[in-house]
Scaffold this active site. Structure first.
Site, PDB file in Angstrom:
ATOM      1  N   PHE A 121       0.844  -1.203   0.000  1.00 29.71           N
ATOM      2  CA  PHE A 121       0.000   0.000   0.000  1.00 29.71           C
ATOM      3  C   PHE A 121       0.873   1.245   0.000  1.00 29.71           C
ATOM      4  CE2 PHE A 121      -3.095  -3.020   1.663  1.00 29.71           C
ATOM      5  CZ  PHE A 121      -4.250  -2.619   1.003  1.00 29.71           C
ATOM      6  N   HIS A 122       0.599   2.169  -0.912  1.00 25.50           N
ATOM      7  CA  HIS A 122       1.320   3.446  -0.842  1.00 25.50           C
ATOM      8  C   HIS A 122       0.538   4.634  -1.371  1.00 25.50           C
ATOM      9  CE1 HIS A 122       2.118   2.469  -5.077  1.00 25.50           C
ATOM     10  NE2 HIS A 122       2.394   3.749  -5.240  1.00 25.50           N
ATOM     11  N   ARG A 123      -0.697   4.433  -1.839  1.00 24.48           N
ATOM     12  CA  ARG A 123      -1.461   5.584  -2.354  1.00 24.48           C
ATOM     13  C   ARG A 123      -1.806   6.533  -1.220  1.00 24.48           C
ATOM     14  NH1 ARG A 123      -0.230   5.783  -7.217  1.00 24.48           N
ATOM     15  NH2 ARG A 123      -0.173   3.697  -8.049  1.00 24.48           N
ATOM     16  N   ASP A 159      -2.522  -1.429  -3.828  1.00 24.06           N
ATOM     17  CA  ASP A 159      -3.073  -0.256  -4.505  1.00 24.06           C
ATOM     18  C   ASP A 159      -2.078   0.235  -5.567  1.00 24.06           C
ATOM     19  OD1 ASP A 159      -1.079   0.926  -2.977  1.00 24.06           O
ATOM     20  OD2 ASP A 159      -2.456   2.047  -1.693  1.00 24.06           O
TER      21      ASP A 159
END
Ligand code: UD1
Ligand code: UDP
Length: 374
Positions: free
Chosen positions: A213-215, A290
């Protein structure tokens, strides 16, 4: 001799330009291909490791930009990249993907009358809250060669009135890297390494979930990140989880005191090198993400993927691939994950032209373009 400068800045860019650089080697009597690294990503594990593993030459130009607000980062890249272009006067620049480096360098080149090739053109999420969407639209409108990776891109560019002579459906360069390095990926010892290093959790092929996850929409707010942490803990009751943490996500989890709250069956690591990361992807029972690139890699590998976003600019991965776009309701994600892990899997096929030869097509088109043949 014509000069082409490819811009790279962030992790996915390295993976996209590595095969293009290899493809240009066939034209080395006619084309000098140089790499400019903006320094948007700078940690060894977000940058250097990719140059080493993907056998890319060191960048000829390093702009040392680092992090900052969107305006600061974009502006600093523009100032430094203009100096490179003034000195080097390239015949063409190539910009991959949709990160700030992509748009910043396109703006500079277009004002100087230097042609631009956009690698991975035409993708649209139609969500202007994503900084990447703005970067995509601006870059495409300024580009002279638009290299499209999937059919939706052709449609979007046509709808936006882009001259179809500029548009080239070439396939997906990320998949070129994946195919090229498959023998090494298959030899990776990452599973053994993780089991030897993290004694609490034990993973086996096709019996673990890989998560990234990094959004900003998923990891920037404290509330959202708390919910995500709870979700990962519930997921770890079903299967061991491997969670390589992006620096943005780590910074925020650290700030909100969430890292120590993760379940013992979650193996958390720093960003993982390309070969080992793809070995984990290939051997995962399910990937939850994501990321943009990971939606494509899982589709190519036929690995189950759940995308925790409300939209995707890569709809081919949902239309024909193994990707399921579930949205950001984590209850719903949990339910679908449970279904996948109990055997309800999505079958998929490999999209058109994701065949490992995309960079060759791009190099040939650039060669012809540089000689004035369109
Ligand atoms: C950027 C891209 C995003 C892409 C992602 C790939 C933009 C607007 N965003 O997001 O589209 O999906 O890269 O991973 O261009 N940081 C480090 N070390 C690094 C890199 C970043 O510590 O090597 C930290 C920085 O402190 C920064 C944060 O991570 O505050 C975010 O970095 P940034 O490049 O601004 O955006 P990403 O979230 O990485
Ligand atoms: N990746 C990697 N190590 C990791 C996470 C990702 O090598 O720990 C690779 C993977 O191939 C992925 C690519 O980096 O497709 C792009 O990463 P990211 O998700 O950061 O960017 P995006 O594609 O969302 O822009």
């Amino acid at each position: 001799m014509k000069k082409i400068i490819s811009v790279v800045g962030a992790r996915p860019n390295f993976i996209k330009i590595a095969p293009v650089d290899k493809a240009f080697r066939k034209y080395d009597k006619d084309i000098l291909h140089l790499i400019c690294h903006t320094g948007q990503h700078f940690d060894k594990k977000m940058s250097d490791v990719f140059f080493d593993e993907l056998e890319m030459p060191r960048p000829s130009f390093y702009l040392g930009i680092n992090s900052g607000s969107h305006a600061e980062q974009t502006a600093r890249i523009m100032i430094e990249f203009e100096k490179v272009l003034l000195n080097e006067k390239p015949d063409l620049i190539l910009v991959p993907g949709d990160v700030n480096s992509t748009m910043a360098c396109s703006l500079v080149a277009s004002k100087m009358g230097i042609p631009i090739g956009h690698v991975e053109s035409g993708l649209r999420s139609f969500d202007r809250e994503m900084p990447e969407e703005i970067n995509r639209v601006v870059t495409d409108v300024l580009s002279d060669l638009l290299f499209v990776s999937e059919e939706s891109g052709l449609r979007h560019l046509k709808n936006e009135g882009i001259d179809e002579k500029k548009v080239h459906f070439v396939g997906n360069v990320m998949i070129d890297s994946l195919i090229h390095y498959m023998p090494k990926i298959d030899q990776s010892k990452i599973i053994e390494y993780l089991n030897n290093t993290y004694k609490d959790a034990r993973i086996e092929k096709k019996k673990f979930v890989l998560v990234t996850f990094h959004r900003p929409s998923n990891v920037d707010s404290e509330e959202g990140l708390r919910e995500l942490t709870d979700f990962l803990n519930r997921l770890a009751d079903l299967r061991p989880v491997v969670f390589p943490i992006h620096p943005r996500t780590r910074q925020n989890m650290d700030q909100y005191g969430l890292l120590s709250r993760l379940h013992s069956q979650i193996i958390t690591t720093d960003p993982i090198g390309y070969i080992d990361f793809l070995a984990l992807t290939k051997n995962a029972e399910l990937v939850i993400t994501d990321s943009g690139g990971i939606q494509e890699e899982t589709t190519f590998l036929g690995v189950q993927c759940i995308t925790v976003r409300n939209n995707t600019e890569r709809p081919i991965t949902v239309k024909v691939g193994t990707n399921q776009l579930i949205g950001t309701d984590l209850e719903k994600v949990q339910q679908v994950a449970k279904e996948v892990l109990s055997g309800k899997q999505k079958t998929g096929v490999i999209p058109e032209l994701w065949d490992g030869r995309t960079a060759d097509r791009i190099a040939k088109i650039c060669f012809n373009f540089s000689r004035g043949i369109n």
